[in-house]
Every structure is written in structure tokens, then in C-alpha cells.
Design a protein around this motif. Structure first.
Motif, mmCIF file in Angstrom:
data_model
loop_
_atom_site.group_PDB
_atom_site.id
_atom_site.type_symbol
_atom_site.label_atom_id
_atom_site.label_comp_id
_atom_site.label_asym_id
_atom_site.label_seq_id
_atom_site.Cartn_x
_atom_site.Cartn_y
_atom_site.Cartn_z
ATOM 1 N N ARG A 69 0.842 -1.189 0.000
ATOM 2 C CA ARG A 69 0.000 0.000 0.000
ATOM 3 C C ARG A 69 0.881 1.243 0.000
ATOM 4 N N GLY A 70 0.456 2.261 -0.751
ATOM 5 C CA GLY A 70 1.153 3.541 -0.697
ATOM 6 C C GLY A 70 2.176 3.738 -1.790
ATOM 7 N N ASN A 93 -0.553 8.302 7.355
ATOM 8 C CA ASN A 93 -1.116 6.944 7.256
ATOM 9 C C ASN A 93 -0.063 6.021 6.663
ATOM 10 N N GLY A 101 1.765 6.647 2.935
ATOM 11 C CA GLY A 101 0.419 6.430 2.439
ATOM 12 C C GLY A 101 0.099 7.336 1.271
ATOM 13 N N GLN A 148 -7.908 -0.571 5.446
ATOM 14 C CA GLN A 148 -7.666 0.610 4.615
ATOM 15 C C GLN A 148 -8.648 0.622 3.434
ATOM 16 N N ASP A 182 -7.754 2.561 0.104
ATOM 17 C CA ASP A 182 -6.690 1.907 -0.654
ATOM 18 C C ASP A 182 -7.177 0.628 -1.314
#
Length: 434
Positions: free
Chosen positions: A113-114, A141, A151, A188, A191
Motif C-alpha cells: 500500500r502507498g 497513514n 500512504g 484501509q 486503498d
């Protein structure tokens, strides 16, 4: 395109339990060739390269705080060419995917993620937008356990564009499976939705797996079904009986919800030769006893969890590999319904599954001592007088005795039913078919 769903739970191999962040192309290919020769005929078809394939400084037992992840000019990860030589000159994972596809296998890779911190530090442009990495990053985040990413601010359209560009690249390479991490703990939702959209927009069918699954509530079921192929229901599982035992309760909750709409995932099978250069432990044949290994595979199969082997296949013990090639057992994974827990009392757990007139029952002993237990066949969902009961792992018949008088010889079984007497090893199981 639509989100890729699978008719049966995915089956494959993942590099994490053996190699942690450090797996090489040669090691991936060695496992792929073993799978193609020995396991593909039994349904195993996916090879997953786990985390940090873009880190040239990757090491065992943890993450490097300031890893110089390799990225392209728009912030997208690129394989480390020292570990993946075929990725040189911008080829990415395309040559490796082609090798696996030629073997009849699928390529999976791990993603986070991110956006990489190195992309934000360089403030690279985001493909297809006028935005830069620093404008779409969200420093409030971040992942709690991996230091390499920030994030994304999903109020900025560049965040979706970044995920779109990453997944488009993976599709161009020929990737078939994405293990998207740091998605479920904490949950999340923006996401998950953004990554799922990116996968659906890609010019290729790609299965999407979400991790890590700690404290995952079934309240998220419909959201998960809408946005993923499979999702973890636990944290990382290692070769400890307490890890396996904890999944009995989780799978009892999730198994009735499993199906082609989405597969609850009880995590990788820490079986075979693991810990070669892993996050945890030293090189070893997994510490679970053979009865514990058989119980683990049986529980995962009865719950129809995806199966991802963690051990290095070419160097794993033959008795472990045999657990992955029993087609009578794997038949339950592929073609059964009504999979659920029937009984959990003290140290005994009973599961059932069915297909037409065929019934499967798994009896587990979670105690530290062996035991012999008489069971009423009705309590095992096998009916009052099954004509034949088979031990699926061994293929041998199990004696079925009619009960005509209530007595201590078949305690708990009333006249008119039948009894099977099961010898259960410590942390072992018996898998029956009738």
C-alpha cells in the motif's frame, strides 16, 4: 475488465517463509521448475515473489530502514537486477513471467500500500497527471511494520493514477497475481477500493490478494468480495502449533462464507524447508510434527482456504511434498460445499464437507496427548449406518460397528446407530470419506 475471481481457491508457492526479502531469480525458477514437474498435475500453478524485490540491500531477519528501492522515473518499483538478472535494461518481470508461463505456471508478486519514500524524496512526476509524488503522499497513514512507504492521499486524483500506472506496468510484464500488503490491519478501505479499480482497469486478468488480516472482522465481507479475489484472516503464520490452533476459530467463522465470490485465506503453509534467509528463524525443516502438518493441510482444505506453500520445494522432505500431492484430499478443496465446523468440545474439533452423496469429515485432536475416541457416525455427519468409511490420507477402510445395546463399549452412541473408533495422535487428525 472486471475483478478476476477464481472458481476454486488459488494454489501455489510463496518465497516469504524460505527467503524473506532476499529471494533471487534462480531460486524462484528452481521452485517453479519443481512445481511444474511435481505439483502442477495436482493443481498447484502460481509462483509468488514476496516483498522487497526492488531492494538491492535486502537481508534476512528484517527490513532496512532506508532501503534504496529501485524505481523508474514515475515512482514505480523495478526489480533489483542483481537478484533478478533478466529484469535488466527495463525489462522488469516480463522475462521471468514468460519463463513461468512457458512452464504452465502463473507469476505473482508482492506489492505494498502507498508510494515508496524514495519516490516522494525525489518528487517524481506521476504518470498521466500533472502531479508529483509529494503532492499525493500522506505521511499520516504509514505502514506500522515496513519503513519503505508513505500512504496516499485519496482525495487527490493522482493517488488513483499512481496505482493505475503501477498495475498497468505489472500487467504489461505478464503478472497474474498481486499480493497487496498493509491493506487489512488497520482496514484501509480507500486503498482497497483504489487498488481494486486499478486491477480492473488493467489490460490483463489479475487475481488480487489482500494482507495481512490481523483482527479481520466478517463485517467487511461484502466489501472484500467486491474488491478482492482472496483476503487474509490472520497475521503471519509460522511453524508453531499455537499459530495453527488459533486458526481453528477463525476458519470456523470464515469458511461458511468462502466461495467463488472470494476466498478467506488462512495464510501460507509453513511446511518444508523454511528459514533459509527468512524474517524469522534459521534454516530448518518446518518445526511442526508430521501429524501437525497433516492437520494443518486438512484444516485448510476443509475450510477451502487458498494454499500457498512456504517451504523451498527442491530441498523439502519427501514426506512433506507428499502432503501436496494427495488428489483425494485436494478434491475437497476444489469441489465441496457446506464446509463448516460441527463440533468443538474440549480437545476435539470436527469439520464436515460434502459433494452430492459424498461426505467428508475431519476429526482433530488439539491435545498434547494421543487418544482413542469412539464416535457416533451420526455426530460426524456420516449417517446412522454408512456402508463404507475411508481414511482419505491413507486410503484404508475404517471399521464401522453397528450399536445394538447402549454400553461403555461405545459410550455416547445409542442403539440404532454406528460407531467408528479413531486413534488420534497429539495435534493430529483423521480425515474420513463416506
Amino acid at each position: 475488465m472486471t475483478l478476476h475471481k477464481t472458481a476454486t481457491p488459488p494454489m501455489g508457492w510463496n518465497s516469504w517463509d524460505s527467503y524473506g526479502t532476499t529471494v533471487t531469480e534462480a531460486e524462484v525458477l528452481a521452485n517453479a521448475e519443481f512445481m511444474a514437474e511435481h505439483l502442477l498435475p495436482h493443481g498447484w500453478d502460481t509462483i509468488v515473489v514476496d516483498i522487497d524485490w526492488a531492494d538491492p540491500t535486502a537481508r534476512s531477519h528484517g527490513y532496512n530502514e532506508t532501503a534504496p528501492l529501485i524505481i523508474d522515473g514515475t515512482g514505480r518499483l523495478q526489480p533489483d537486477p542483481a537478484r533478478f538478472p533478466s529484469s535488466a535494461d527495463g525489462a522488469g518481470f516480463a522475462p521471468l513471467a514468460a519463463r513461468l508461463h512457458a512452464l504452465g505456471l502463473k507469476l505473482g508478486i508482492h506489492v505494498m500500500r502507498g508510494i515508496p519514500r524514495v519516490a516522494v524524496a525525489a518528487d517524481v512526476p506521476i504518470a498521466g497527471t500533472g502531479a508529483t509524488a509529494s503532492q499525493i503522499a500522506d505521511a499520516t497513514n504509514v505502514c506500522e511494520w515496513n519503513p519503505h512507504y508513505l500512504g496516499l492521499d485519496h482525495t487527490h486524483p493522482g493517488a488513483q493514477a499512481y496505482y493505475d500506472s503501477c498495475v498497468a506496468q505489472y500487467a504489461e510484464w505478464g503478472v497474474d497475481f498481486l499480493k497487496a500488503d498493509d491493506m487489512l490491519w488497520p482496514y484501509q478501505a480507500p486503498d482497497i477500493e483504489a487498488y481494486s479499480r486499478a486491477v480492473q482497469r488493467a489490460d490483463r486478468d489479475i487475481a488480487l490478494s489482500l494482507s495481512p488480516g490481523r483482527d479481520l472482522s466478517a463485517a467487511n465481507l461484502e466489501h472484500l468480495r467486491a474488491h478482492a479475489t482472496m483476503w487474509r484472516i490472520c497475521d503471519d503464520l509460522w511453524d508453531r502449533w499455537e499459530d495453527v490452533e488459533a486458526n481453528f476459530a477463525r476458519l470456523a467463522r470464515w469458511a461458511p462464507l468462502a466461495g467463488p465470490e472470494g476466498w478467506p485465506d488462512a495464510d501460507m503453509l509453513p511446511l518444508g524447508r523454511i528459514g533459509l534467509r527468512a524474517e524469522r528463524g534459521e534454516p530448518r525443516e518446518g518445526a511442526l510434527t508430521l501429524p501437525e502438518r497433516r492437520a494443518l493441510v486438512t484444516l485448510w482444505v476443509m475450510a477451502r482456504s487458498p494454499l500457498m506453500i512456504g517451504g523451498d520445494l527442491p530441498t523439502s522432505a519427501a514426506e512433506t511434498i507428499a502432503l501436496f500431492t494427495n488428489d483425494e484430499v485436494l478434491e475437497i478443496l476444489r469441489d465441496s460445499t457446506g464446509n463448516r465446523e460441527l463440533l468443538r468440545e474440549r480437545d476435539l474439533v470436527v469439520w464436515t464437507a460434502a459433494r452430492g452423496d459424498t461426505r467428508w469429515t475431519a476429526v482433530f485432536n488439539t491435545a498434547d496427548e494421543a487418544r482413542e475416541v469412539p464416535f457416533d457416525t451420526r455426530s460426524l455427519a456420516l449417517g446412522p449406518a454408512p456402508t463404507r468409511v475411508v481414511d482419505v490420507w491413507s486410503g484404508s477402510d475404517v471399521a464401522v460397528e453397528g450399536v445394538h445395546v447402549q454400553s461403555d463399549a461405545a459410550r455416547g452412541v445409542a442403539p440404532g446407530s454406528s460407531v467408528v473408533r479413531l486413534a488420534l495422535e497429539p495435534h493430529g487428525c483423521v480425515l474420513l470419506r463416506a
